[in-house]
Design a protein around this motif. Structure first.
Motif, mmCIF file in Angstrom:
data_model
loop_
_atom_site.group_PDB
_atom_site.id
_atom_site.type_symbol
_atom_site.label_atom_id
_atom_site.label_comp_id
_atom_site.label_asym_id
_atom_site.label_seq_id
_atom_site.Cartn_x
_atom_site.Cartn_y
_atom_site.Cartn_z
ATOM 1 N N GLN A 63 0.712 -1.143 -0.130
ATOM 2 C CA GLN A 63 0.114 0.027 -0.022
ATOM 3 C C GLN A 63 0.836 1.361 -0.006
ATOM 4 O O GLN A 63 0.749 2.352 -0.810
ATOM 5 C CB GLN A 63 -0.735 0.030 1.415
ATOM 6 C CG GLN A 63 -2.004 -1.083 0.993
ATOM 7 C CD GLN A 63 -2.628 -1.380 2.432
ATOM 8 O OE1 GLN A 63 -2.215 -1.263 3.495
ATOM 9 N NE2 GLN A 63 -4.047 -1.654 2.230
ATOM 10 N N THR A 67 0.921 4.128 -3.041
ATOM 11 C CA THR A 67 1.079 5.389 -2.711
ATOM 12 C C THR A 67 2.194 6.321 -3.170
ATOM 13 O O THR A 67 1.960 7.331 -3.735
ATOM 14 C CB THR A 67 0.854 5.949 -1.114
ATOM 15 O OG1 THR A 67 -0.247 5.121 -0.881
ATOM 16 C CG2 THR A 67 0.687 7.272 -0.843
ATOM 17 N N ASP A 72 -3.161 6.937 -4.458
ATOM 18 C CA ASP A 72 -3.060 6.966 -2.982
ATOM 19 C C ASP A 72 -4.059 5.964 -2.405
ATOM 20 O O ASP A 72 -5.106 5.747 -2.727
ATOM 21 C CB ASP A 72 -3.861 8.435 -2.723
ATOM 22 C CG ASP A 72 -2.587 9.389 -3.087
ATOM 23 O OD1 ASP A 72 -1.538 8.960 -2.765
ATOM 24 O OD2 ASP A 72 -3.139 10.436 -3.323
ATOM 25 N N THR A 73 -3.498 5.282 -1.106
ATOM 26 C CA THR A 73 -4.471 4.442 -0.433
ATOM 27 C C THR A 73 -3.907 4.405 0.935
ATOM 28 O O THR A 73 -2.799 4.884 1.286
ATOM 29 C CB THR A 73 -4.344 3.076 -1.162
ATOM 30 O OG1 THR A 73 -5.308 2.284 -0.414
ATOM 31 C CG2 THR A 73 -3.242 2.475 -0.761
ATOM 32 N N ARG A 74 -4.799 4.039 1.848
ATOM 33 C CA ARG A 74 -4.295 3.907 3.391
ATOM 34 C C ARG A 74 -3.420 2.757 3.390
ATOM 35 O O ARG A 74 -3.931 1.534 2.933
ATOM 36 C CB ARG A 74 -5.631 3.827 4.192
ATOM 37 C CG ARG A 74 -6.201 5.116 4.455
ATOM 38 C CD ARG A 74 -7.317 4.887 5.608
ATOM 39 N NE ARG A 74 -8.136 4.011 4.884
ATOM 40 C CZ ARG A 74 -9.572 4.394 5.014
ATOM 41 N NH1 ARG A 74 -9.790 5.313 5.626
ATOM 42 N NH2 ARG A 74 -10.425 3.629 4.331
ATOM 43 N N ARG A 82 -11.261 -0.269 -1.010
ATOM 44 C CA ARG A 82 -10.441 1.158 -1.517
ATOM 45 C C ARG A 82 -9.082 0.603 -2.247
ATOM 46 O O ARG A 82 -8.755 1.137 -3.057
ATOM 47 C CB ARG A 82 -10.392 1.999 -0.255
ATOM 48 C CG ARG A 82 -9.535 3.098 -0.703
ATOM 49 C CD ARG A 82 -9.379 4.161 0.522
ATOM 50 N NE ARG A 82 -8.528 5.333 0.316
ATOM 51 C CZ ARG A 82 -8.421 6.332 1.342
ATOM 52 N NH1 ARG A 82 -9.085 6.330 2.147
ATOM 53 N NH2 ARG A 82 -7.877 7.473 1.007
ATOM 54 N N THR A 83 -8.420 -0.341 -1.397
ATOM 55 C CA THR A 83 -7.141 -0.915 -1.912
ATOM 56 C C THR A 83 -7.296 -1.539 -3.142
ATOM 57 O O THR A 83 -6.341 -1.528 -4.228
ATOM 58 C CB THR A 83 -6.491 -1.789 -0.772
ATOM 59 O OG1 THR A 83 -6.369 -0.776 0.441
ATOM 60 C CG2 THR A 83 -5.142 -2.104 -1.349
ATOM 61 N N ARG A 84 -8.386 -2.198 -3.306
ATOM 62 C CA ARG A 84 -8.546 -3.136 -4.328
ATOM 63 C C ARG A 84 -8.900 -2.286 -5.662
ATOM 64 O O ARG A 84 -8.360 -2.447 -6.885
ATOM 65 C CB ARG A 84 -9.733 -3.930 -4.354
ATOM 66 C CG ARG A 84 -9.611 -5.298 -3.405
ATOM 67 C CD ARG A 84 -8.697 -6.129 -4.081
ATOM 68 N NE ARG A 84 -8.335 -7.223 -2.829
ATOM 69 C CZ ARG A 84 -7.509 -7.912 -2.989
ATOM 70 N NH1 ARG A 84 -6.512 -7.830 -3.793
ATOM 71 N NH2 ARG A 84 -7.329 -8.874 -1.832
ATOM 72 N N VAL A 86 -7.488 0.757 -5.981
ATOM 73 C CA VAL A 86 -6.257 1.232 -6.169
ATOM 74 C C VAL A 86 -5.435 0.408 -6.985
ATOM 75 O O VAL A 86 -4.633 0.760 -8.050
ATOM 76 C CB VAL A 86 -5.299 1.653 -4.912
ATOM 77 C CG1 VAL A 86 -3.891 2.113 -5.274
ATOM 78 C CG2 VAL A 86 -6.192 3.155 -4.458
#
Length: 161
Positions: A63, A67, A72-74, A82-84, A86
């Motif tokens: 992650q 970024t 950008d992801t947490r 959200r990551t998927r 990205v």
């Protein structure tokens, strides 16, 4: 003191003369790296991603790498929606099948890309104040040191610091 400055200046000029005489490189470089067809042959799924063996620490590292590449992801160590999303954007930007999951070859491509990006950029964070000042003065190589000394002496003569 002036003799020392003159001697150091001449030494600096002589040290740089070979590099100046060499001129720009005439070597042609292949800017397009060859793409491994195996990356496209196997579509990434949850099963292919499980084969990579990503624990929470490795997921967080991926992650952070995404970024740094501008996606950008947490960095929470969870591959949530959200990551998927990205990962899907990263895959689409690289012309990989956009599945939101990684296969082992895409994982290696992501690691290599982020490593090359990190090596290309000079990061000032984590350096001590002395290292940052040395970089501003021209570094710690002989030419940079000479330039720093000459600049400091000349600046001192004229009252600038």
């Amino acid at each position: 003191m002036r003799v020392v400055i003159l001697a150091l200046s001449i030494l600096g000029i002589l040290a740089c003369s070979d590099a100046a005489r060499a001129g720009p490189s005439t070597t042609t470089r292949d800017s397009t790296t060859s793409v491994d067809e195996a990356i496209f042959a196997e579509e990434a799924t949850q099963a292919t991603e499980d084969r990579i063996g990503l624990d929470k620490r490795k997921r967080r590292d991926l992650q952070r790498r995404l970024t740094r590449l501008g996606f950008d992801t947490r960095a929470n160590g969870k591959f949530d929606a959200r990551t998927r999303a990205v990962i899907t954007r990263w895959q689409a930007a690289r012309d990989y099948p956009s599945t939101g999951f990684l296969n082992p070859l895409q994982h290696q491509a992501l690691l290599a890309e982020s490593a090359s990006t990190a090596n290309a950029s000079v990061r000032e964070t984590g350096k001590s104040g002395n290292e940052r000042r040395a970089r501003r003065r021209g570094g710690s190589n002989p030419v940079g040191v000479i330039g720093g000394v000459v600049g400091g002496v000349v600046g001192g003569i004229f009252g600038r610091r």
